[in-house]
Design a protein around this motif. Sequence first.
Motif, PDB file in Angstrom:
ATOM      1  N   LEU A  14      14.061   0.861 -16.876  1.00 41.32           N
ATOM      2  CA  LEU A  14      14.149  -0.181 -15.837  1.00 41.32           C
ATOM      3  C   LEU A  14      13.737   0.353 -14.467  1.00 41.32           C
ATOM      4  O   LEU A  14      13.009  -0.311 -13.710  1.00 41.32           O
ATOM      5  N   ILE A  15      14.199   1.551 -14.140  1.00 37.16           N
ATOM      6  CA  ILE A  15      13.836   2.108 -12.824  1.00 37.16           C
ATOM      7  C   ILE A  15      12.336   2.436 -12.801  1.00 37.16           C
ATOM      8  O   ILE A  15      11.656   2.210 -11.799  1.00 37.16           O
ATOM      9  N   GLU A  18      10.535  -0.677 -12.078  1.00 38.65           N
ATOM     10  CA  GLU A  18      10.648  -1.037 -10.660  1.00 38.65           C
ATOM     11  C   GLU A  18       9.661  -0.211  -9.827  1.00 38.65           C
ATOM     12  O   GLU A  18       8.923  -0.743  -8.996  1.00 38.65           O
ATOM     13  N   LYS A  21       5.970  -1.081 -10.280  1.00 37.85           N
ATOM     14  CA  LYS A  21       5.768  -2.546 -10.356  1.00 37.85           C
ATOM     15  C   LYS A  21       4.367  -2.999  -9.961  1.00 37.85           C
ATOM     16  O   LYS A  21       3.918  -4.037 -10.416  1.00 37.85           O
ATOM     17  N   PHE A  69      20.275  -1.842  -5.737  1.00 39.33           N
ATOM     18  CA  PHE A  69      20.391  -2.607  -6.982  1.00 39.33           C
ATOM     19  C   PHE A  69      21.826  -2.754  -7.494  1.00 39.33           C
ATOM     20  O   PHE A  69      22.051  -3.278  -8.581  1.00 39.33           O
ATOM     21  N   SER A 195      21.672  -2.366 -14.166  1.00 36.65           N
ATOM     22  CA  SER A 195      20.577  -2.774 -15.058  1.00 36.65           C
ATOM     23  C   SER A 195      20.316  -4.262 -14.962  1.00 36.65           C
ATOM     24  O   SER A 195      19.165  -4.697 -15.010  1.00 36.65           O
ATOM     25  N   ASN A 197      20.608  -6.150 -12.370  1.00 40.24           N
ATOM     26  CA  ASN A 197      19.831  -6.403 -11.151  1.00 40.24           C
ATOM     27  C   ASN A 197      18.421  -5.842 -11.250  1.00 40.24           C
ATOM     28  O   ASN A 197      17.467  -6.462 -10.780  1.00 40.24           O
ATOM     29  N   LEU A 198      18.299  -4.672 -11.861  1.00 37.69           N
ATOM     30  CA  LEU A 198      16.966  -4.078 -12.005  1.00 37.69           C
ATOM     31  C   LEU A 198      16.076  -4.925 -12.913  1.00 37.69           C
ATOM     32  O   LEU A 198      14.859  -4.974 -12.748  1.00 37.69           O
ATOM     33  N   LYS A 200      15.877  -8.114 -13.134  1.00 36.08           N
ATOM     34  CA  LYS A 200      15.408  -9.394 -12.567  1.00 36.08           C
ATOM     35  C   LYS A 200      13.922  -9.360 -12.230  1.00 36.08           C
ATOM     36  O   LYS A 200      13.452  -8.412 -11.606  1.00 36.08           O
ATOM     37  N   LYS A 202      11.401  -8.960 -14.136  1.00 40.13           N
ATOM     38  CA  LYS A 202      10.526  -8.065 -14.927  1.00 40.13           C
ATOM     39  C   LYS A 202      10.248  -8.672 -16.300  1.00 40.13           C
ATOM     40  O   LYS A 202      11.061  -9.441 -16.816  1.00 40.13           O
ATOM     41  N   TYR A 387      16.134   8.074 -11.878  1.00 42.89           N
ATOM     42  CA  TYR A 387      15.324   7.744 -10.701  1.00 42.89           C
ATOM     43  C   TYR A 387      14.269   8.828 -10.467  1.00 42.89           C
ATOM     44  O   TYR A 387      13.097   8.519 -10.211  1.00 42.89           O
TER      45      TYR A 387
END
Length: 402
Positions: A14-15, A18, A21, A69, A195, A197-198, A200, A202, A387
């Motif tokens: 997920l990160i 982000e 992106k 997040f 997770s 929030n991350l 959203k 995607k 991260y």
Amino acid sequence: MPKVLILGGGLTGLISAEILKEYSPIIIEKSDSVGGMAKTFREGPFFFEYGGHYLHFQKEDSLEFFKKFSGDLLKRERNSYVYLEGKFVRYPVQIFFPEAFPLYKQQILEEQREKKIDKTNYYTYLKTSFGNILFEKFFYPYNKKFWKTDLEEMDPKWSERYIPQTDEEKIENPTDNVGYNKVFYYPKNGIGELSQNLAKGKEIHLKTKVKAINIKEKIVYTNKGNFEYDFLVSTIPLEKLVVLSELGSYKMDFLSIIVLNIGVRGKMERDFSWLYLPEEKTPFFRVGKYILPESEGLFGLYFELSHKGAYPNINILFKEARKLMDSLGINGKAIKALFLNLKYAYPIIKLKEKVYIEMLLEQLENHTIFPAGRMGRWKYLTMEDSYFEAQRIKKIADLFFK
Ligand SMILES: Cc1cc2nc3c(=O)[nH]c(=O)nc-3n(C[C@H](O)[C@H](O)[C@H](O)COP(=O)(O)OP(=O)(O)OC[C@H]3O[C@@H](n4cnc5c(N)ncnc54)[C@H](O)[C@@H]3O)c2cc1C
């Protein structure tokens, strides 16, 4: 537009999505929700997880990223102990043990004065870092119980970051202001909030399991169709990835974890964040109290047990948890429970496998498959590391697409 595909919707996946992106990556996740190991399971007032999942930061920019997040982060101080011979020995034991067992103090000090650290393997590293007494009383039994592996086969390198050293000065003036997790943070709605929030905005394909990867044609085959890629990030266990991409098959050693979560209405005679349990009289290696809920008389406990496939049945584990609660002075009624079993939890870094793993990673990268994350890269990593992993992948992607 280049096609960037990410395997796994845990924190690293997920990160990475982000941070990558601008390439509009697509995530493929086999389970029905994102978060991987860092999920929160709400059961009534309780916030159950795969054990306490706390954030600690080495860098300011990662703290800022996670804050973005997770909304407000709760900040807490570690309040941890080793439970040994009926005593709560303040963590880290290598500093506080002589205070709890003064009989051994002189010998421990002497062993510290004369120590010469031998990093040949994890066994020699622990024994020479902490001396015979601490090794025999805590480090050997705890590590044997936890890793279920011959410590002489293990690489000690990972542990330098997690296990603080000790010396005469620290033993004479004990303070628990040491270690990477003295202060930690936690999202106010549970670790799973990150997770959620991350995720959203995607493109994430849930319940989509990778079945095979054609590394020549650059196609990922799943139960829900095929996905082409130019650049593939994989956070699924490295051992699996190798088989799926037909680069070979090699059994790598890893630990699975059972987490028995129990929501209690009652009282703890002594509060703690978590306790390490080196003794054989309980099957659990750690018990902890979740930060949430923060209401009087209501708390969630987690009992953790490591295994390599075989473990006691659930009724026995409940009885063992109850027994442990009694001996720790935790009184009350269990009103909710959740049994979790995480297959790929801790990679075991064996000395003889290190070269093989490095070769494997290089081989995959030569095929534009970039392993990342804890089981993805087969490294003992934290959530903050997810991260750093995503940043590392971003640099590679930018070079690749330049
Ligand atoms: C018991 C325990 C306690 C921990 N406590 C802490 C802590 O307090 N603080 C901290 O910072 N870190 C902690 N960690 C580490 C932290 O949880 C991990 O570093 C981090 O969550 C790993 O994220 P990841 O995305 O790399 O892996 P994962 O979360 O494992 O994500 C990988 C994803 O890939 C998916 N997947 C697997 N196979 C396939 C397939 N074939 N097809 C599609 N998808 C697939 C999985 O379902 C999963 O969602 C702890 C770990 C454990 C096990």
